[in-house]
Design a protein around this motif. Structure first.
Motif, mmCIF file in Angstrom:
data_model
loop_
_atom_site.group_PDB
_atom_site.id
_atom_site.type_symbol
_atom_site.label_atom_id
_atom_site.label_comp_id
_atom_site.label_asym_id
_atom_site.label_seq_id
_atom_site.Cartn_x
_atom_site.Cartn_y
_atom_site.Cartn_z
ATOM 1 N N GLY A 41 11.740 26.036 22.040
ATOM 2 C CA GLY A 41 11.830 27.440 22.390
ATOM 3 C C GLY A 41 11.111 28.361 21.419
ATOM 4 N N GLU A 42 10.602 27.822 20.308
ATOM 5 C CA GLU A 42 9.923 28.660 19.325
ATOM 6 C C GLU A 42 8.567 29.131 19.837
ATOM 7 O OE1 GLU A 42 12.577 25.890 16.954
ATOM 8 O OE2 GLU A 42 11.160 25.621 18.583
ATOM 9 N N VAL A 43 8.197 30.337 19.402
ATOM 10 C CA VAL A 43 6.878 30.906 19.641
ATOM 11 C C VAL A 43 6.317 31.232 18.264
ATOM 12 C CG1 VAL A 43 5.550 32.768 20.700
ATOM 13 C CG2 VAL A 43 7.578 31.851 21.869
ATOM 14 N N VAL A 44 5.235 30.548 17.896
ATOM 15 C CA VAL A 44 4.693 30.656 16.544
ATOM 16 C C VAL A 44 3.320 31.311 16.609
ATOM 17 C CG1 VAL A 44 4.080 29.380 14.458
ATOM 18 C CG2 VAL A 44 5.922 28.521 15.937
ATOM 19 N N PHE A 45 3.192 32.463 15.960
ATOM 20 C CA PHE A 45 1.904 33.148 15.866
ATOM 21 C C PHE A 45 1.157 32.614 14.657
ATOM 22 C CE2 PHE A 45 2.832 37.487 18.114
ATOM 23 C CZ PHE A 45 3.081 36.817 19.302
ATOM 24 N N LEU A 46 -0.120 32.274 14.849
ATOM 25 C CA LEU A 46 -0.986 31.762 13.784
ATOM 26 C C LEU A 46 -2.128 32.742 13.572
ATOM 27 C CD1 LEU A 46 -1.252 28.083 15.072
ATOM 28 C CD2 LEU A 46 0.345 28.959 13.372
ATOM 29 N N SER A 47 -2.229 33.285 12.370
ATOM 30 C CA SER A 47 -3.271 34.266 12.066
ATOM 31 C C SER A 47 -4.110 33.784 10.894
ATOM 32 C CB SER A 47 -2.643 35.613 11.710
ATOM 33 O OG SER A 47 -1.933 36.125 12.807
ATOM 34 N N GLY A 48 -5.410 34.002 11.005
ATOM 35 C CA GLY A 48 -6.320 33.634 9.926
ATOM 36 C C GLY A 48 -7.726 33.521 10.460
ATOM 37 N N ASP A 49 -8.680 33.578 9.557
ATOM 38 C CA ASP A 49 -10.080 33.487 9.935
ATOM 39 C C ASP A 49 -10.419 32.117 10.517
ATOM 40 O OD1 ASP A 49 -10.609 36.074 9.104
ATOM 41 O OD2 ASP A 49 -11.219 35.447 7.093
ATOM 42 N N LEU A 50 -11.587 32.033 11.139
ATOM 43 C CA LEU A 50 -12.083 30.741 11.632
ATOM 44 C C LEU A 50 -12.135 29.759 10.464
ATOM 45 C CD1 LEU A 50 -15.047 32.002 13.833
ATOM 46 C CD2 LEU A 50 -12.927 30.979 14.646
ATOM 47 N N GLY A 51 -11.692 28.544 10.710
ATOM 48 C CA GLY A 51 -11.755 27.504 9.687
ATOM 49 C C GLY A 51 -10.705 27.606 8.596
ATOM 50 N N SER A 52 -9.666 28.415 8.818
ATOM 51 C CA SER A 52 -8.661 28.590 7.770
ATOM 52 C C SER A 52 -7.498 27.614 7.854
ATOM 53 C CB SER A 52 -8.141 30.035 7.767
ATOM 54 O OG SER A 52 -7.506 30.336 8.989
ATOM 55 N N GLY A 53 -7.459 26.771 8.896
ATOM 56 C CA GLY A 53 -6.442 25.722 8.963
ATOM 57 C C GLY A 53 -5.443 25.828 10.093
ATOM 58 N N LYS A 54 -5.627 26.763 11.007
ATOM 59 C CA LYS A 54 -4.666 26.955 12.094
ATOM 60 C C LYS A 54 -4.543 25.713 12.986
ATOM 61 C CE LYS A 54 -6.812 30.628 13.605
ATOM 62 N NZ LYS A 54 -7.915 30.698 12.651
ATOM 63 N N THR A 55 -5.667 25.219 13.456
ATOM 64 C CA THR A 55 -5.626 24.042 14.335
ATOM 65 C C THR A 55 -5.175 22.798 13.574
ATOM 66 O OG1 THR A 55 -7.261 24.950 15.859
ATOM 67 C CG2 THR A 55 -7.007 22.552 15.850
ATOM 68 N N THR A 56 -5.558 22.683 12.321
ATOM 69 C CA THR A 56 -5.092 21.556 11.502
ATOM 70 C C THR A 56 -3.569 21.579 11.397
ATOM 71 O OG1 THR A 56 -7.143 21.488 10.253
ATOM 72 C CG2 THR A 56 -5.213 20.489 9.210
ATOM 73 N N PHE A 57 -3.003 22.764 11.243
ATOM 74 C CA PHE A 57 -1.548 22.900 11.172
ATOM 75 C C PHE A 57 -0.910 22.430 12.480
ATOM 76 C CE2 PHE A 57 2.542 25.006 11.207
ATOM 77 C CZ PHE A 57 2.967 24.893 9.886
ATOM 78 N N VAL A 58 -1.439 22.886 13.610
ATOM 79 C CA VAL A 58 -0.898 22.459 14.908
ATOM 80 C C VAL A 58 -1.050 20.943 15.062
ATOM 81 C CG1 VAL A 58 -1.092 22.679 17.422
ATOM 82 C CG2 VAL A 58 -1.288 24.713 15.967
ATOM 83 N N ARG A 59 -2.171 20.404 14.610
ATOM 84 C CA ARG A 59 -2.388 18.953 14.654
ATOM 85 C C ARG A 59 -1.277 18.236 13.881
ATOM 86 N NH1 ARG A 59 -7.424 18.763 12.655
ATOM 87 N NH2 ARG A 59 -8.198 19.168 14.749
ATOM 88 N N GLY A 60 -0.939 18.745 12.709
ATOM 89 C CA GLY A 60 0.122 18.138 11.904
ATOM 90 C C GLY A 60 1.469 18.188 12.592
ATOM 91 N N VAL A 61 1.773 19.313 13.232
ATOM 92 C CA VAL A 61 3.025 19.421 13.983
ATOM 93 C C VAL A 61 3.024 18.427 15.136
ATOM 94 C CG1 VAL A 61 4.407 20.907 15.492
ATOM 95 C CG2 VAL A 61 3.484 21.822 13.355
ATOM 96 N N ALA A 62 1.949 18.420 15.918
ATOM 97 C CA ALA A 62 1.873 17.533 17.089
ATOM 98 C C ALA A 62 2.020 16.066 16.687
ATOM 99 C CB ALA A 62 0.563 17.767 17.836
ATOM 100 N N GLU A 63 1.317 15.669 15.639
ATOM 101 C CA GLU A 63 1.414 14.277 15.180
ATOM 102 C C GLU A 63 2.829 13.943 14.733
ATOM 103 O OE1 GLU A 63 -1.639 13.835 12.203
ATOM 104 O OE2 GLU A 63 -3.249 13.834 13.717
ATOM 105 N N SER A 64 3.477 14.872 14.045
ATOM 106 C CA SER A 64 4.835 14.593 13.564
ATOM 107 C C SER A 64 5.850 14.532 14.708
ATOM 108 C CB SER A 64 5.264 15.618 12.520
ATOM 109 O OG SER A 64 5.514 16.857 13.121
ATOM 110 N N LEU A 65 5.511 15.156 15.836
ATOM 111 C CA LEU A 65 6.393 15.105 17.005
ATOM 112 C C LEU A 65 6.000 14.002 17.982
ATOM 113 C CD1 LEU A 65 6.957 18.913 17.719
ATOM 114 C CD2 LEU A 65 8.342 17.357 16.343
ATOM 115 N N GLY A 66 5.055 13.145 17.577
ATOM 116 C CA GLY A 66 4.741 11.960 18.371
ATOM 117 C C GLY A 66 3.492 12.020 19.215
#
Length: 143
Positions: A30-55
């Motif tokens: 149910g969470e809604v997480v806003f990710l802010s930052g310039d291009l290449g600052s790690g937003k997608t990498t962060f989502v990748r880490g969450v997704a991998e940890s959730l299987g």
């Protein structure tokens, strides 16, 4: 929005993904997480880490051109991650055809929205994560 503000310094993709996995450990759905930052600052990498940890073990890519990526996971009550990018959205009316309101905030879904500041959004974040890149590191602030 949570009251706590945690600042982290990451020196690598692996450190960012480790922090993301720790963050994912507190997700219930149910969470809604806003990710802010310039291009290449790690937003997608962060989502990748969450997704991998959730299987989720397939490639996690930026939704810059697709606007929305859906990742099926199986972690307790969480069954789906929505990864949304508003970078190319210029008008709030462009959000409605994405039908995000049908999935965003559902108990079985966690939604990550990159570039939420690009356009007024109908969604209220449960967390805001900001990314600031510097030579050799990224500062990640989780609120």
């Amino acid at each position: 929005m949570t009251q706590n503000c945690m600042k982290h310094l990451s020196h690598s993709e692996q450190e960012t993904k480790k922090l993301a996995a720790e963050f994912a450990g507190g997700l219930v759905g149910g969470e809604v997480v806003f990710l802010s930052g310039d291009l290449g600052s790690g937003k997608t990498t962060f989502v990748r880490g969450v997704a991998e940890s959730l299987g989720f073990h397939e490639p996690v890519r930026s939704p810059s051109f697709t606007l929305v990526n859906r990742y099926s996971v199986s972690h307790g009550d969480i069954k789906q991650i929505l990864h949304v990018d508003f970078y190319r959205i210029n008008d709030p009316a462009e959000i409605a055809p994405l039908a995000l309101e049908e999935e965003t905030g559902r108990a079985d879904t966690v939604t990550f929205i990159e570039w939420p500041e690009s356009v007024p959004t109908p969604f209220t974040p449960t967390h805001t994560i900001s990314f600031v890149a510097a030579p050799g590191s990224h500062t990640i602030t989780i609120e």
